[in-house]
Structures are given as structure tokens and as C-alpha cells.
Design an enzyme around this catalytic site. Structure first.
Site, short mmCIF file in Angstrom:
data_model
loop_
_atom_site.label_atom_id
_atom_site.label_comp_id
_atom_site.label_asym_id
_atom_site.label_seq_id
_atom_site.Cartn_x
_atom_site.Cartn_y
_atom_site.Cartn_z
CB THR A 170 160.08 8.27 117.32
OG1 THR A 170 161.34 7.61 116.80
CG2 THR A 170 158.89 8.21 116.45
NE ARG A 198 164.84 -0.55 112.85
CZ ARG A 198 164.23 0.44 113.79
NH1 ARG A 198 164.24 1.89 113.36
NH2 ARG A 198 163.78 0.04 114.82
CB ILE A 199 161.88 -0.68 107.30
CG1 ILE A 199 162.65 -0.48 105.95
CG2 ILE A 199 160.48 0.02 107.52
CD1 ILE A 199 161.78 -0.77 104.59
N GLY A 200 161.43 0.33 110.43
CA GLY A 200 161.30 0.40 111.69
C GLY A 200 159.77 0.26 111.70
CG ASP A 201 157.87 1.68 115.45
OD1 ASP A 201 159.02 2.09 115.22
OD2 ASP A 201 157.09 2.68 116.14
CB THR A 221 158.05 7.25 120.62
OG1 THR A 221 159.24 7.61 120.86
CG2 THR A 221 157.15 7.77 121.68
N GLY A 222 159.62 4.43 120.84
CA GLY A 222 160.24 3.72 121.66
C GLY A 222 160.95 2.61 120.65
CG HIS A 223 162.84 -2.00 120.87
ND1 HIS A 223 162.53 -3.01 120.52
CD2 HIS A 223 164.28 -1.88 120.73
CE1 HIS A 223 163.27 -3.87 120.00
NE2 HIS A 223 164.55 -3.20 120.06
N GLY A 224 161.59 0.15 118.14
CA GLY A 224 160.70 -0.07 116.97
C GLY A 224 160.34 -1.44 116.72
#
Lengths: 312, 312
Positions: A170, A198-201, A221-224
Site C-alpha cells: 500500500t 472486499r473493501i479495506g481500510d 498501511t498494514g493489515h487492513g
């Protein structure tokens, strides 16, 4: 004030083979964005330029090089926010445009809405003159390898990655311009092997992106899923609003998230006074910034390189 | 502890002709949810039951009765969050299911992801056994009238409404169960005349919905783009985390948002100690809660009615 720009190229277990490409990419991106600021461009224009540079770059999980969902497709998302008036533009479930961040910026300037998804986002982009690209032209060899590895492994890592990478990366940028305005942009392909839809952060304001001229700006950034549950960007902003400095706020919120949710993340932060916060609980995160015309960068824990004065 | 449930039926310039229907609807919904809590159901099950009750009800802009986008379609979204572990389930761009909140709850329990949109969300729902309904079966006469009025007026109001209403009525619920666990659910059809693909604040965690057993829970309603720019739910949570009581936190964040962004909103809040916050900067917001087995409700500014003890 003197402008400042900071970028990240994603947090995760970045394999050694990808380190140099990411370091080159964040240094190029930060220079591209800084050029805009030096020519009296706005913070919004600068963060877009920095992110566009990384969306073109195969070494990052955004635009070209985005990771693949379970159907083997690219589905990208991006957001951009102005700290001046809290204006937001964001898009999600984008399949066939090279620069989601530029469509997001157009949503900010031209739409009564803040976030558009899927077919509606595509329709908006086409109306605004954006050109589609063949979806397969966005797929890199590395992204294919990452999906294959995911399918073999069959589970998500603790960050947006595979061991073969591809899910790391990201990208984001935070800038303050000569007028003291702050802007933040974030763009991503999400995580390898994610479900369709899937929609993330990243498009969620306060999770992936937040900017407020009265406080500062943050890109994460990272685990959404962990970042959005923790509202990571907004958590950092609120710590700063209550008097915590940028470095401590960034570190405390990222470690707080990792402690509560057992997944890793990273963030880049600028305070309204130009103080910088960089922190990641993952093994690596590529970052670079230019302040007082000097470029600094790194990717390992406790590592800072200096490039010296930037020729522009 | 004794369980508590609070619901809202949307903030806005609710016309007089819709007041009674909304008051009846929120009282029914809060009883439906409370019944679950009294039978030792979880806070998650209770907020889902309360929201399901309003999704079925034509008087609310969620499920059946959702407002229409510019293409004359229903596109719904919903989110649910557990304060125990910050687990989240959310869906957006849902066109042909009656109960988006139940799909969101299934995302929370059964998906590695937190938010699914569009075709991917539909595919997930079908795999989990949810039945589609004909999209036109979700459209009420009131929603058609609201779109027509929007098309005549040609601009968005200051809240999610038309003067003929139809855009008012995002629904939400916040509960604390006998184990002290908090959950929040929010569901909406968005705003009349929205662009196809517009995603609002409801599925964005920290904007429409937030829950944390260590602090409390919040569900918001009102002008979606303003709520998400301000991260309204998370702003209330952070005020409470720093020691502000639920009433003051709710009022200060809603008035702060309205002052900064010139649009109105409302929120319902429960602290971990069972204190209640209800505030709206719009003309009206339907709400109801049951605490110590007594039901309270209202819709006007500074109005509280009491139904007395709830027979269950």
C-alpha cells in the site's frame, strides 16, 4: 512555511529481493511530490503526484502491480483528503484504471459525494475523461506469484503480504505546502487472495487516511481489517490533538493496535508544525521524506539514511 | 449488569406526517431488541434484531423503504461492530436483500474481511443462504416521491432528506448486554438522488458505527459525507475515552461537526457504565431506549416521553 513531504511504500514482511526496488521507488516518489510543492503546488497536488509515481511502479501494491483477489483480478481503492476543509475523495472496487488516486482526487473536487465504488466509480471516471486500461495490463508477475503462494498456504498473513510478497506495498503520502495546508493520499490493491468485493481500510476515512490543518495528517498501511477496526489514522490524529507529539502519537497508536488486534501496521504522520512521525510494527516499511530540502529514507527498524540536499 | 438498548430512526427535517410512524417504529424496534437481551441474548444479536425491525418498516430509510439513487434504484449499506474484540461486519452497494444488517452480521462471524461491497457482497450473502428479493419490492411510494422531489429541486439538502422526506431515516442501535458487552449496528439506504455507487458513512467504521467494551458504543445518522469527514462515531468514543461523559461527548462532537462542516447529524451513545447520550443538530431525530426496564422515546429537541415499564 517550508514545504515537507513524506511517503510510505507499505508495511510488511518485505523479502530481501524487493528491498532495493522499494527504496528506489519511495525516493523517486518523494522527489516527484516535492517538485510540485517547490513550484507552489498545493499539498493535494503533491500527494497525488507522489502516489501516482508509486502506482506506476511494479514494486508497490497499488495501480500497476496491485495484488490479486481470489478470482485473479485486480480490485483497487484509494483516498485523498484535504486538511483545509476536510474534503475527501475516495474510490473502491476499481478494476481498469491505472491511477485510482487521480480518480479519488476528482471525486474530491467534482462530486457531491466522498466515496464511490464499483460500477458507479467507473461511470464517474469515464464521465471525467479518465481512460480505462485492460485489467490484465495492471497484473505483474509478482502479483501472480503472491496469489499462487496464498492459494497454496490458504491463509492470510499477519500483514498484507505473502512470504513471496506481492501483498505488501500500500502506498501513501502526507504533505504540508507553503500555505500550511495539509493533504494525505493513500492507494492500494488490498491483500493477496482477498474475497471479490472486499473493501479495506484505505478508502475509509480515519482508517487509511486523515488530514486536518489544525492538527496534522496521517497515512497508514498494514493489515487492513485491523487498521479499520482501530481507526488507526484518526487515533493518531486524536492523540496529537490532545498534545502528543507526532513521533509518540504514531508509535503509541500503532503499538496499541498491534497489542489489541495482534496484527501489524505502519503509519507516516506530519503535525501542523512540520514534525514527523514514522512507525511500523511489521518487520519492514519503506518510507522517505524531504524536509529542509534534505531527503531521508529507510525500510528497516531503526534505520535512517540521508541522501543529502535534493536537486530539483 | 442490567441490559440497556437504545435505537435511532434517523436525523433530519422529518415532516409532521411521518412523526407518528417513526415514533411507533423506534418503540417497536427497541422492544424487539430488548427482548433478546432479556433472554440472555448477546448485544450483537439485540442490535441486529432492533435494526431488522426498522429495516422491515416503511417509515425508515433502510431495507424496505430505502431511498433511491439517481438511477431509481435502492443501494443499501449496513455495519455492525462488537465492542468485545472490535470485530466488524459491514456491507455496501446491496441491491436485492431485505436485511443488509443480517448480512453484515454474517460478515462479522464468517468472513476474514470486515467490509464487502457490490457483487462480492451479494455472492457472499448467497453462499451463506440469504434469499434475494426483487429490487422493486424494496421501493416504497415515499421513496419514489422523495426522488422526484430531489430531481425537481436538483440539490442535496443539509441532511439526508428531501422536504417530502424519504431520505431521512438511517437506523441504528447500541446495546450493552448482561455480560457488559457492547455492540452497535447501523443500516441505511443513503440519500435520495445519490450517484450510483455512492458509499456513505454507515459502513465506514468510526463514522457511522463504533463499539469498544472499554469505552462505549455509538451509532450516527445525518449528512453522510460530513459524518465520515469528521469520523463522528470515533470522535465521540475518543472524548469518552478521555473522561467526558456520554451526554457531553455526544453533544460536543455533533455540534463540532455541524460547526466545522455546516451540515447536521445526530448520534446515540452508550458508555460502558450504561450512561446514555442522545443529541441531534437536525430539527428532529427519532430515538428510543429501555433502561431499568423503562422505555423512553422522543423525536423533537428537548423532548422525552416515558412509556413506563416494558412488559416483555
Amino acid at each position: 512555511m517550508k514545504p515537507i513531504l513524506i511517503v510510505h511504500g507499505g508495511a510488511g514482511d518485505i523479502p530481501q529481493s524487493r528491498v532495493q526496488g522499494k527504496l528506489d521507488g519511495v525516493r523517486l516518489a518523494v522527489k516527484e511530490g516535492y517538485k510540485v510543492l517547490l513550484h507552489n503546488g498545493s499539498a493535494l497536488a503533491a500527494v497525488e503526484a507522489a502516489v501516482v509515481s508509486m502506482e506506476k511502479d511494479e514494486y508497490f501494491n497499488a495501480g500497476y502491480g496491485s495484488v490479486l483477489n481470489l478470482a485473479g483480478e485486480v480490485e483497487m481503492e484509494a483516498s485523498i483528503m484535504s486538511g483545509q476543509n476536510l474534503d475527501v475523495g475516495a474510490v473502491t472496487l476499481i478494476k481498469d484504471f491505472l491511477h485510482p488516486i487521480s480518480i479519488a482526487h476528482k471525486v474530491l473536487t467534482d462530486s457531491p459525494h466522498s466515496l464511490l465504488g464499483g460500477q458507479g466509480a467507473k461511470q464517474f471516471a469515464l464521465e471525467k475523461g479518465f481512460q480505462t486500461v485492460p485489467p490484465e495490463s495492471l497484473i505483474s508477475e509478482n502479483a501472480k506469484a503472491a496469489l499462487n503462494e496464498f492459494l497454496k498456504r490458504g491463509e492470510f498473513g499477519r500483514t498484507e503480504i505473502g512470504i513471496a510478497e506481492g501483498g505488501v506495498g500500500t502506498v501513501g503520502a502526507v504533505a504540508i505546502d507553503t500555505n500550511g495546508h495539509i493533504a494525505v493520499a493513500t492507494s492500494t490493491g488490498g491483500m493477496s487472495g482477498k474475497a471479490v468485493g472486499r473493501i479495506g481500510d484505505t478508502p475509509q476515512i480515519g482508517s487509511g487516511t486523515y488530514a486536518d490543518d489544525n492538527i496534522g495528517g496521517v497515512s497508514t498501511t498494514g493489515h487492513g481489517e485491523s487498521i479499520l477496526k482501530y481507526c488507526l489514522a484518526h487515533s493518531i490524529i486524536k492523540l496529537m490533538e490532545n498534545g502528543t507529539d507526532a513521533t509518540t502519537a504514531t508509535k503509541n497508536a500503532v503499538t496499541g493496535m498491534t497489542s489489541r488486534l495482534k496484527n501489524t501496521a505502519g503509519a507516516i504522520t506530519l503535525s501542523k508544525n512540520g514534525d514527523i512521525g514514522i512507525y511500523f510494527s511489521s518487520n519492514r516499511m519503506a518510507w522517505a521524506y524531504i524536509k529542509d530540502d534534505k531527503l531521508y529514507y529507510g525500510i528497516e527498524q531503526n534505520e535512517v539514511h540521508e541522501d543529502g540536499y535534493v536537486k530539483t
